[in-house]
Design an enzyme around this catalytic site. Structure first.
Site, PDB file in Angstrom:
ATOM      1  N   GLY A  17       0.823  -1.220   0.000  1.00 46.73           N
ATOM      2  CA  GLY A  17       0.000   0.000   0.000  1.00 46.73           C
ATOM      3  C   GLY A  17       0.852   1.262   0.000  1.00 46.73           C
ATOM      4  N   VAL A  18       1.912   1.261  -0.840  1.00 43.28           N
ATOM      5  CA  VAL A  18       2.922   2.321  -0.745  1.00 43.28           C
ATOM      6  C   VAL A  18       2.426   3.718  -1.136  1.00 43.28           C
ATOM      7  CG1 VAL A  18       5.008   0.909  -0.915  1.00 43.28           C
ATOM      8  CG2 VAL A  18       3.817   1.597  -3.012  1.00 43.28           C
ATOM      9  N   GLU A  43       1.385  -2.169  -4.542  1.00 40.54           N
ATOM     10  CA  GLU A  43       0.146  -1.377  -4.588  1.00 40.54           C
ATOM     11  C   GLU A  43      -0.957  -2.231  -5.200  1.00 40.54           C
ATOM     12  OE1 GLU A  43      -2.092   0.726  -3.989  1.00 40.54           O
ATOM     13  OE2 GLU A  43      -0.958   1.863  -2.535  1.00 40.54           O
ATOM     14  N   ARG A  44      -2.155  -1.715  -5.069  1.00 37.19           N
ATOM     15  CA  ARG A  44      -3.346  -2.396  -5.584  1.00 37.19           C
ATOM     16  C   ARG A  44      -3.290  -2.489  -7.115  1.00 37.19           C
ATOM     17  NH1 ARG A  44      -7.357  -0.055  -7.400  1.00 37.19           N
ATOM     18  NH2 ARG A  44      -6.723   1.978  -6.602  1.00 37.19           N
ATOM     19  N   GLY A 107      -0.663  -3.598  10.464  1.00 38.39           N
ATOM     20  CA  GLY A 107      -1.218  -2.415  11.126  1.00 38.39           C
ATOM     21  C   GLY A 107      -2.663  -2.175  10.737  1.00 38.39           C
ATOM     22  N   THR A 109      -6.525  -2.007  10.341  1.00 41.07           N
ATOM     23  CA  THR A 109      -7.611  -2.137  11.323  1.00 41.07           C
ATOM     24  C   THR A 109      -8.922  -2.450  10.597  1.00 41.07           C
ATOM     25  OG1 THR A 109      -7.989   0.244  11.232  1.00 41.07           O
ATOM     26  CG2 THR A 109      -6.496  -0.568  12.956  1.00 41.07           C
ATOM     27  N   GLY A 132      -3.487  -2.697  16.551  1.00 40.20           N
ATOM     28  CA  GLY A 132      -4.300  -1.584  16.045  1.00 40.20           C
ATOM     29  C   GLY A 132      -3.577  -0.261  16.196  1.00 40.20           C
ATOM     30  N   HIS A 164     -10.267  11.033  14.429  1.00 39.03           N
ATOM     31  CA  HIS A 164      -9.372  10.754  13.303  1.00 39.03           C
ATOM     32  C   HIS A 164      -9.737  11.633  12.108  1.00 39.03           C
ATOM     33  CE1 HIS A 164      -8.359   7.041  15.507  1.00 39.03           C
ATOM     34  NE2 HIS A 164      -7.228   7.087  14.829  1.00 39.03           N
ATOM     35  N   LYS A 168     -10.660   8.314   7.281  1.00 38.87           N
ATOM     36  CA  LYS A 168     -10.658   7.002   7.957  1.00 38.87           C
ATOM     37  C   LYS A 168     -11.965   6.265   7.701  1.00 38.87           C
ATOM     38  CE  LYS A 168      -9.525   4.631  12.269  1.00 38.87           C
ATOM     39  NZ  LYS A 168      -8.698   3.628  11.550  1.00 38.87           N
ATOM     40  N   THR A 175      -7.292   1.318  17.731  1.00 40.85           N
ATOM     41  CA  THR A 175      -6.741   1.732  19.039  1.00 40.85           C
ATOM     42  C   THR A 175      -7.839   1.771  20.095  1.00 40.85           C
ATOM     43  OG1 THR A 175      -5.260   3.153  17.778  1.00 40.85           O
ATOM     44  CG2 THR A 175      -5.351   3.511  20.161  1.00 40.85           C
TER      45      THR A 175
HETATM   46  N1  LIG Z   1      -1.758   0.013  13.573  1.00 40.52           N
HETATM   47  C1  LIG Z   1      -1.376   1.299  13.455  1.00 40.52           C
HETATM   48  O1  LIG Z   1      -0.478   1.802  14.172  1.00 40.52           O
HETATM   49  C2  LIG Z   1      -2.016   2.124  12.407  1.00 40.52           C
HETATM   50  C3  LIG Z   1      -2.958   1.565  11.596  1.00 40.52           C
HETATM   51  N2  LIG Z   1      -3.479   2.257  10.546  1.00 40.52           N
HETATM   52  C4  LIG Z   1      -4.374   1.517   9.672  1.00 40.52           C
HETATM   53  O2  LIG Z   1      -3.677   1.258   8.458  1.00 40.52           O
HETATM   54  C5  LIG Z   1      -4.625   1.140   7.404  1.00 40.52           C
HETATM   55  C6  LIG Z   1      -4.220   2.077   6.259  1.00 40.52           C
HETATM   56  O3  LIG Z   1      -4.336   3.419   6.692  1.00 40.52           O
HETATM   57  P1  LIG Z   1      -3.950   4.626   5.722  1.00 40.52           P
HETATM   58  O4  LIG Z   1      -2.536   4.505   5.279  1.00 40.52           O
HETATM   59  O5  LIG Z   1      -4.394   5.859   6.412  1.00 40.52           O
HETATM   60  O6  LIG Z   1      -4.931   4.328   4.496  1.00 40.52           O
HETATM   61  P2  LIG Z   1      -4.749   4.686   2.953  1.00 40.52           P
HETATM   62  O7  LIG Z   1      -6.070   4.475   2.313  1.00 40.52           O
HETATM   63  O8  LIG Z   1      -4.064   6.004   2.820  1.00 40.52           O
HETATM   64  O9  LIG Z   1      -3.715   3.558   2.446  1.00 40.52           O
HETATM   65  C7  LIG Z   1      -4.041   2.235   2.194  1.00 40.52           C
HETATM   66  C8  LIG Z   1      -3.304   1.839   0.943  1.00 40.52           C
HETATM   67  O10 LIG Z   1      -3.415   0.443   0.714  1.00 40.52           O
HETATM   68  C9  LIG Z   1      -3.679   0.279  -0.660  1.00 40.52           C
HETATM   69  N3  LIG Z   1      -4.239  -1.026  -0.971  1.00 40.52           N
HETATM   70  C10 LIG Z   1      -5.528  -1.424  -0.888  1.00 40.52           C
HETATM   71  N4  LIG Z   1      -5.631  -2.696  -1.342  1.00 40.52           N
HETATM   72  C11 LIG Z   1      -4.397  -3.085  -1.723  1.00 40.52           C
HETATM   73  C12 LIG Z   1      -3.864  -4.269  -2.298  1.00 40.52           C
HETATM   74  N5  LIG Z   1      -4.635  -5.332  -2.579  1.00 40.52           N
HETATM   75  N6  LIG Z   1      -2.534  -4.323  -2.575  1.00 40.52           N
HETATM   76  C13 LIG Z   1      -1.737  -3.277  -2.294  1.00 40.52           C
HETATM   77  N7  LIG Z   1      -2.181  -2.110  -1.772  1.00 40.52           N
HETATM   78  C14 LIG Z   1      -3.492  -2.022  -1.483  1.00 40.52           C
HETATM   79  C15 LIG Z   1      -4.606   1.427  -1.003  1.00 40.52           C
HETATM   80  O11 LIG Z   1      -4.712   1.623  -2.388  1.00 40.52           O
HETATM   81  P3  LIG Z   1      -6.037   2.364  -2.965  1.00 40.52           P
HETATM   82  O12 LIG Z   1      -6.128   3.679  -2.260  1.00 40.52           O
HETATM   83  O13 LIG Z   1      -5.717   2.487  -4.413  1.00 40.52           O
HETATM   84  O14 LIG Z   1      -7.178   1.454  -2.658  1.00 40.52           O
HETATM   85  C16 LIG Z   1      -3.880   2.561  -0.292  1.00 40.52           C
HETATM   86  O15 LIG Z   1      -2.817   3.070  -1.065  1.00 40.52           O
HETATM   87  C17 LIG Z   1      -5.983   1.455   8.022  1.00 40.52           C
HETATM   88  O16 LIG Z   1      -6.610   0.234   8.362  1.00 40.52           O
HETATM   89  C18 LIG Z   1      -5.627   2.222   9.284  1.00 40.52           C
HETATM   90  O17 LIG Z   1      -6.598   2.152  10.282  1.00 40.52           O
HETATM   91  C19 LIG Z   1      -3.114   3.545  10.277  1.00 40.52           C
HETATM   92  C20 LIG Z   1      -2.202   4.168  11.068  1.00 40.52           C
HETATM   93  C21 LIG Z   1      -1.576   3.528  12.209  1.00 40.52           C
HETATM   94  O1  LIG Z   2      -6.583   5.157  10.285  1.00 40.39           O
HETATM   95  C1  LIG Z   2      -5.734   5.804  10.959  1.00 40.39           C
HETATM   96  O2  LIG Z   2      -5.271   6.868  10.574  1.00 40.39           O
HETATM   97  C2  LIG Z   2      -5.283   5.237  12.231  1.00 40.39           C
HETATM   98  N1  LIG Z   2      -5.662   4.017  12.514  1.00 40.39           N
HETATM   99  C3  LIG Z   2      -5.322   3.283  13.665  1.00 40.39           C
HETATM  100  C4  LIG Z   2      -6.570   2.965  14.455  1.00 40.39           C
HETATM  101  O3  LIG Z   2      -7.573   2.569  13.852  1.00 40.39           O
HETATM  102  O4  LIG Z   2      -6.551   3.094  15.677  1.00 40.39           O
HETATM  103  C5  LIG Z   2      -4.206   3.896  14.468  1.00 40.39           C
HETATM  104  C6  LIG Z   2      -4.149   5.385  14.469  1.00 40.39           C
HETATM  105  O5  LIG Z   2      -5.034   5.885  15.413  1.00 40.39           O
HETATM  106  C7  LIG Z   2      -4.356   5.990  13.091  1.00 40.39           C
END
Ligand SMILES: NC(=O)C1=CN([C@@H]2O[C@H](COP(=O)(O)OP(=O)(O)OC[C@H]3O[C@@H](n4cnc5c(N)ncnc54)[C@H](OP(=O)(O)O)[C@@H]3O)[C@@H](O)[C@H]2O)C=CC1
Ligand SMILES: O=C(O)C1=N[C@H](C(=O)O)C[C@H](O)C1
Length: 275
Positions: A17-18, A43-44, A107, A109, A132, A164, A168, A175
């Site tokens: 998901g870069v 990436e997707r 990571g 959720t 999470g 958030h 989101k 979390t």
């Molecule tokens: N555990 C933690 O500490 C944290 C968890 N998170 C969680 O991380 C997740 C992502 O958050 P965030 O970065 O904000 O979301 P984004 O939507 O910005 O990023 C997700 C990425 O994953 C891509 N993706 C989707 N399906 C695929 C696939 N099959 N192959 C490769 N890439 C794919 C998306 O592409 P496209 O947009 O084209 O669909 C997008 O670029 C969420 O569930 C969030 O809650 C976030 C921050 C901290």
């Molecule tokens: O989607 C986010 O941005 C985040 N997701 C995680 C969550 O669902 O708790 C962690 C962080 O709060 C950011």
């Protein structure tokens, strides 16, 4: 333990998901580390990043890594996969990381019970670290929440409030659920037993001992969490405020390195941080 020969010195990391918010932050943190090598970027299928140089797609200097949608080929090169994407993608990556005997750091959720069962099956073959929230601060707060809930007892109503950014897609946040689970554990119960459904309309009075959740969505808020313990005449509020996604990426990289000498199984950030 997982790979032999020339790969042994520095673990090769694949970031999924870069093009995403976390994906881009992970690339920066992994690329800046001298403890690991960035070996692949996923990436997707259909994304306009596919086939481009990762660094250039991120608006910077070339990194010499082409963004791919071939998860099988890319994950086969990895000692660790760091994955913050979507539940469906994460379940598919778990199976591929298990086949490659690579550490899978999750990571993502919003995972369902069915997703978690599939992840558990994958963890029979390789280590999976899932949380999470990967930040040090939140994982400390989880322990504090458990202790405060145990000390205060059921006269203190527990509410978890999270905020958030507007993009989101899941609620309550991962979390918030970790914090709710910790509060329930502090009371010797499960969150499933104590969780209050989302409130709307004539809800009736609050059920004693229950745990409630509220979610705010707006702007570019990185992530804010309050655990409120409310009694007659006083309140205790435990709070974590995230202002930089680097805290999550640094935790995820730490987990990827930590997992290199671990056997198959499910781990969390408390294991990684020794909490
Ligand atoms: N555990 C933690 O500490 C944290 C968890 N998170 C969680 O991380 C997740 C992502 O958050 P965030 O970065 O904000 O979301 P984004 O939507 O910005 O990023 C997700 C990425 O994953 C891509 N993706 C989707 N399906 C695929 C696939 N099959 N192959 C490769 N890439 C794919 C998306 O592409 P496209 O947009 O084209 O669909 C997008 O670029 C969420 O569930 C969030 O809650 C976030 C921050 C901290
Ligand atoms: O989607 C986010 O941005 C985040 N997701 C995680 C969550 O669902 O708790 C962690 C962080 O709060 C950011």
């Amino acid at each position: 333990m997982w790979k032999t020969g020339q790969d042994v010195e520095k673990p090769g990391i694949v970031v999924t998901g870069v093009s995403g918010r976390m994906g881009q932050m992970l690339v920066k943190v992994v690329n800046a580390s001298d403890q690991v090598r960035l070996v692949g970027a996923l990436e997707r299928p259909g994304s306009d990043w596919i086939g481009r140089d990762l660094g250039e797609a991120m608006g910077g200097a070339p990194l010499g890594i082409q963004v791919s949608d071939d998860a099988v080929e890319t994950i086969a090169k990895a000692q660790a996969v760091i994955d913050f994407t979507s539940p469906a993608a994460t379940v598919a990556f778990a199976e591929l990381a298990a086949q490659a005997r690579a550490v899978h750091v999750i990571g993502t959720t919003g995972l369902t019970e069915d997703d978690l069962l599939k992840i558990r099956a994958a963890a029979r073959h390789a280590p999976i670290v899932r949380a999470g929230n990967m930040s040090l601060g939140v994982n400390l707060l989880v322990g504090l929440t458990r202790r405060v809930a145990a000390a205060l007892g059921e006269d203190w109503d527990v509410e978890v409030v999270e905020a958030h950014h507007r993009m989101k897609v899941d609620a309550p946040s991962g979390t918030a659920l970790m914090l709710g689970e910790a509060a329930a554990e502090g009371r010797g119960q499960t969150l499933d037993a104590l969780r209050t459904p989302a409130r709307e309309g004539i809800t009736g009075a609050r059920e004693r001992g229950s745990i409630g959740f509220s979610a705010i969505r707006g702007g570019d808020v990185v992530g804010e969490h309050d655990v409120i313990f409310a009694a007659d005449g006083e309140r205790v509020v435990l709070r974590h405020l995230a202002s930089d996604r680097a805290i999550f990426a640094r935790g995820a990289l730490r987990a990827a390195i930590w997992g290199q000498d671990k056997g198959p199984g499910e781990y969390d950030m408390a294991d990684v941080l020794g909490l």
